[in-house]
Design an enzyme around this catalytic site. Structure first.
Site, PDB file in Angstrom:
ATOM      1  N   THR A 150       0.862  -1.189   0.000  1.00  0.00           N
ATOM      2  CA  THR A 150       0.000   0.000   0.000  1.00  0.00           C
ATOM      3  C   THR A 150       0.897   1.236   0.000  1.00  0.00           C
ATOM      4  O   THR A 150       1.359   1.663  -1.045  1.00  0.00           O
ATOM      5  CB  THR A 150      -0.976  -0.019   1.194  1.00  0.00           C
ATOM      6  OG1 THR A 150      -0.253  -0.273   2.404  1.00  0.00           O
ATOM      7  CG2 THR A 150      -2.042  -1.076   0.996  1.00  0.00           C
ATOM      8  N   LYS A 172       3.969  -6.972   4.127  1.00  0.00           N
ATOM      9  CA  LYS A 172       3.726  -5.580   3.783  1.00  0.00           C
ATOM     10  C   LYS A 172       3.365  -4.854   5.073  1.00  0.00           C
ATOM     11  O   LYS A 172       2.761  -5.417   5.987  1.00  0.00           O
ATOM     12  CB  LYS A 172       2.636  -5.418   2.739  1.00  0.00           C
ATOM     13  CG  LYS A 172       1.234  -5.858   3.112  1.00  0.00           C
ATOM     14  CD  LYS A 172       0.395  -4.905   3.933  1.00  0.00           C
ATOM     15  CE  LYS A 172       0.314  -3.543   3.328  1.00  0.00           C
ATOM     16  NZ  LYS A 172      -0.511  -2.616   4.202  1.00  0.00           N
ATOM     17  N   THR A 183       0.465  -7.025  13.187  1.00  0.00           N
ATOM     18  CA  THR A 183       0.625  -5.621  12.812  1.00  0.00           C
ATOM     19  C   THR A 183       0.908  -5.373  11.336  1.00  0.00           C
ATOM     20  O   THR A 183       1.572  -4.407  11.005  1.00  0.00           O
ATOM     21  CB  THR A 183       1.739  -4.964  13.668  1.00  0.00           C
ATOM     22  OG1 THR A 183       2.993  -5.538  13.342  1.00  0.00           O
ATOM     23  CG2 THR A 183       1.465  -5.119  15.123  1.00  0.00           C
ATOM     24  N   ASN A 386      -0.305  10.467   5.681  1.00  0.00           N
ATOM     25  CA  ASN A 386      -1.596  10.113   6.261  1.00  0.00           C
ATOM     26  C   ASN A 386      -2.636  11.215   6.146  1.00  0.00           C
ATOM     27  O   ASN A 386      -3.835  10.940   6.140  1.00  0.00           O
ATOM     28  CB  ASN A 386      -1.395   9.684   7.722  1.00  0.00           C
ATOM     29  CG  ASN A 386      -0.774   8.311   7.798  1.00  0.00           C
ATOM     30  OD1 ASN A 386      -1.444   7.311   7.580  1.00  0.00           O
ATOM     31  ND2 ASN A 386       0.525   8.260   8.051  1.00  0.00           N
TER      32      ASN A 386
END
Length: 391
Positions: A150, A172, A183, A386
């Site tokens: 991602t 990933k 996680t 983000n």
């Protein structure tokens, strides 16, 4: 490009199915020649993706045998209601039909934006093409690893040879990384026939690797880690049991470190050590608290030898600490001991902070136990990534 070896009994394929934005690989398939033993650990987040719910159900009813796994990037299929559940199941049904196996032997994994439904027309068209493209060529390993990414900047692959056997790890993860399970998405493929239960092996590897990393304190709705072995090689050929277990631990540890090294916006890999703890648990708590401190990690990003933040984080961790005996250091520089700061050591600490791998440590002065934890510095890059994740 590295030439990775696919463990005996597996075939891989990857493609651009148009699920993720842009032209990139975004759908990966791995198939075992026969139903093969597997162990799965999934997120502890109470909000779970449809794929996680499906996989948990399948692992309860398939006697621990898996025939194939399908992984997509670009869409998490989380918080998508009954339609999301139906879509995850439909992906498994398509693959089960192509392989002529029970649907319970199919696992599906998704990663990407929460709340976005799967574009099922692309799965309906893509899965048969993936099945037709399955092979054991080494190039498929790198392609497979790219297809599950991602926000990652690099693929995360580890391979170990144990005698004539192979252990291949692919993961990933770059953000939403904090221990409560695995996680991230991680896949460990092996070909050894092992006498120990895979679930026991996986939990032991987790405790020494993926449970010891953090990027941002968040645990995803989709976190999953799979250990899957074709059992094609007996231990007489592929090395003894102890060597295989050590390879599993080492492979998992290096994958975990590669995730934090590639943390969103990160420039430095941090190893945090808590020493001199009264118990092993207290050492783990102190190391995790220091590593999770935003103040500590921003200080590292700014190459500021702020030992006070390290000591304060240890002090609030809940672990016993005796400040009269405690020590704090960066690299080999001791910045605090005997209840006093050592300003003369800050130059050496600052020099150490200029590197891309940083050691922070705190001796609690209460015993002999120690623990370590891995994280990364926290930079403006994390905010940019983000803040713009969905736009």
């Amino acid at each position: 490009m590295n030439q990775y070896k696919i463990p005996e009994g597996f075939r891989f394929a990857a493609m651009d199915a148009g699920i993720a934005s842009g032209e990139r690989l975004d759908l990966a398939l791995a198939v075992a020649d026969t139903p093969s033993p597997a162990a799965l650990v999934t997120t502890t987040n109470k909000v779970i993706a449809s794929c996680v719910a499906l996989n948990r159900s399948h692992m309860r009813s398939n006697d621990g045998l898996v025939r194939a796994i399908l992984v997509n990037a670009g869409c998490a299929n989380a918080c998508t209601g009954e339609q999301g559940d139906a879509d995850a199941l439909r992906c498994a049904e398509i693959l089960a039909g192509l392989l002529d196996c029970p649907v319970e032997q199919i696992l599906v994994f998704s990663t990407g934006v929460i709340g976005k439904p799967l574009p099922m027309d692309r799965f309906e068209a893509g899965i048969p093409k993936l099945h037709a493209a399955l092979s054991r060529i080494p190039e498929n390993v790198e392609a497979w690893a790219k297809a599950i990414l991602t926000t990652d900047l690099v693929t995360k692959i580890q391979e170990r040879q144990i005698g004539t056997g192979t252990l291949l790890g692919i993961a990933k993860g770059s953000g939403m990384i904090h221990p409560n399970m695995a996680t991230m998405l991680g896949f460990l493929f092996g070909d050894a026939e092992l006498p120990l239960e895979l679930g026991v092996l996986l939990q032991a590897a987790l405790a020494r690797s993926f449970h010891l990393i953090s990027v941002d304190g968040d645990t995803s709705t989709n976190d999953s880690l799979l250990l899957w072995s074709s059992a094609k090689q007996n231990l007489g050929d592929s090395g003894d049991e102890a060597a295989w277990i050590e390879a599993l631990h080492d492979c998992s540890r290096e994958l975990a470190k590669s995730i934090v090294r590639d943390g969103e916006g990160a420039k430095k890999l941090l190893r945090v050590e808590a020493r001199g703890a009264a118990t092993g648990h207290q050492a783990q708590v102190a190391a995790r608290t220091i590593a999770s401190s935003l103040l500590v990690r921003t200080a590292v990003a700014g190459e500021d030898a702020n030992w006070g933040r390290i000591l304060a984080a240890a002090g609030r961790s809940g672990a016993e600490i005796d400040t009269r005996k405690a020590k704090v250091g960066i690299g080999e520089a001791v910045l605090f001991s005997d209840d006093q700061p050592h300003a003369a050591a800050e130059a050496a600490a600052t020099e150490h902070l200029r590197g891309d791998e940083v050691l922070l440590w705190c001796d609690l002065g209460c015993g002999q136990e120690s623990a370590e934890y891995w994280t990364c510095d926290l930079t403006e890059g994390y905010i940019r990534i983000n803040a713009d994740y969905r736009t």
